[in-house]
Design an enzyme around this catalytic site. Structure first.
Site, short mmCIF file in Angstrom:
data_model
loop_
_atom_site.label_atom_id
_atom_site.label_comp_id
_atom_site.label_asym_id
_atom_site.label_seq_id
_atom_site.Cartn_x
_atom_site.Cartn_y
_atom_site.Cartn_z
N GLN A 46 0.84 -1.19 0.00
CA GLN A 46 0.00 0.00 0.00
C GLN A 46 0.87 1.23 0.00
O GLN A 46 1.90 1.27 0.66
CB GLN A 46 -0.89 -0.03 1.26
CG GLN A 46 -1.90 1.08 1.37
CD GLN A 46 -2.83 0.84 2.56
OE1 GLN A 46 -3.36 -0.24 2.73
NE2 GLN A 46 -3.01 1.85 3.37
N HIS A 61 1.55 6.42 15.68
CA HIS A 61 0.62 5.38 15.27
C HIS A 61 1.30 4.03 15.04
O HIS A 61 2.45 3.97 14.63
CB HIS A 61 -0.09 5.78 13.98
CG HIS A 61 -0.85 7.06 14.10
ND1 HIS A 61 -0.96 7.95 13.05
CD2 HIS A 61 -1.50 7.63 15.13
CE1 HIS A 61 -1.68 9.00 13.44
NE2 HIS A 61 -2.01 8.82 14.70
N LYS A 70 7.08 0.73 7.44
CA LYS A 70 6.79 1.92 6.64
C LYS A 70 8.09 2.51 6.09
O LYS A 70 9.06 2.69 6.82
CB LYS A 70 6.09 2.99 7.48
CG LYS A 70 4.75 2.55 8.03
CD LYS A 70 4.15 3.60 8.94
CE LYS A 70 2.82 3.14 9.51
NZ LYS A 70 2.25 4.12 10.46
N TYR A 129 4.29 7.43 2.02
CA TYR A 129 4.95 6.25 2.56
C TYR A 129 4.34 4.97 2.02
O TYR A 129 3.16 4.91 1.68
CB TYR A 129 4.95 6.24 4.09
CG TYR A 129 3.61 6.36 4.76
CD1 TYR A 129 2.99 5.25 5.31
CD2 TYR A 129 2.97 7.59 4.88
CE1 TYR A 129 1.77 5.36 5.97
CE2 TYR A 129 1.75 7.70 5.52
CZ TYR A 129 1.15 6.59 6.06
OH TYR A 129 -0.05 6.70 6.70
N ASP A 166 -5.35 11.24 18.35
CA ASP A 166 -4.00 11.46 18.88
C ASP A 166 -4.02 12.10 20.27
O ASP A 166 -3.14 11.83 21.09
CB ASP A 166 -3.18 12.30 17.90
CG ASP A 166 -2.89 11.55 16.61
OD1 ASP A 166 -3.08 10.31 16.58
OD2 ASP A 166 -2.49 12.19 15.63
#
Length: 179
Positions: A46, A61, A70, A129, A166
């Site tokens: 992805q 996260h 990532k 990313y 957050d």
């Protein structure tokens, strides 16, 4: 491609070659063969792109199941990027690393088992990313960005703009971790 180790096991900074002239520039932002040779085998499934204004803090996260590696970079503007090793079995468990990403050829490899976040330093930021697993909202977790145990120096210019998710992040002591 130049790979520089960080203080965290398995995480590294990657700088790809960039060729420029008065017309602009060219760079190969990802090459699977080079990544495999210099970093290791990971299959990317992805690509994500976020746009943010100045003062936005996103993170920290991670997914407690379907952990995502990532490969992150800032293609426009500048961010302070931070990662935390949440793997209990790691010698760098609970430690963090941060870097200013302000050039599209500069990338950070965030291995699976890490929490990740960034703070925007310029008026407009485009952040992209690749991930090694798909997004699974039911496994999405947030480590509190300003946890005093982690003591990450984000280089804040005032109070950051945060999402509701957050704001409700868990402290390092409270958050779920990897074995």
């Amino acid at each position: 491609m130049k790979v520089t180790e960080t203080n965290l096991i398995d995480a590294c900074v990657i700088e790809v070659d960039k060729y420029g002239d008065d017309r602009g520039f060219f760079m190969e932002s990802f090459n699977e063969q080079k990544f495999l040779k210099d970093v290791g085998f990971y299959s990317f499934v992805q690509d994500n792109h976020s746009k943010s204004s100045k003062g936005v803090l996103r993170g920290l996260h991670y997914q407690i199941e379907h952990s995502q590696g990532k490969l992150v970079r800032c293609i426009w503007g500048a961010v302070y990027d931070a990662i935390v090793d949440l793997r209990k079995s790691s010698d760098t468990f609970g430690q963090s690393f941060g870097i200013k990403l302000d050039r599209p050829e500069l990338q950070l490899w965030v291995p699976p088992g890490f929490a990740h976040g960034f703070y925007t330093l310029t008026d407009s930021v485009d952040f992209v990313y690749k991930t090694t697993d798909y997004y699974h909202p039911e496994h999405d977790r947030t480590l509190l960005w300003n946890d005093p145990v982690l003591n990450i120096d984000w280089g804040l210019d005032g109070e950051p703009l945060l999402s509701a998710k957050d704001v409700k992040g868990k402290t390092f002591e409270e958050c779920e971790k990897y074995e």
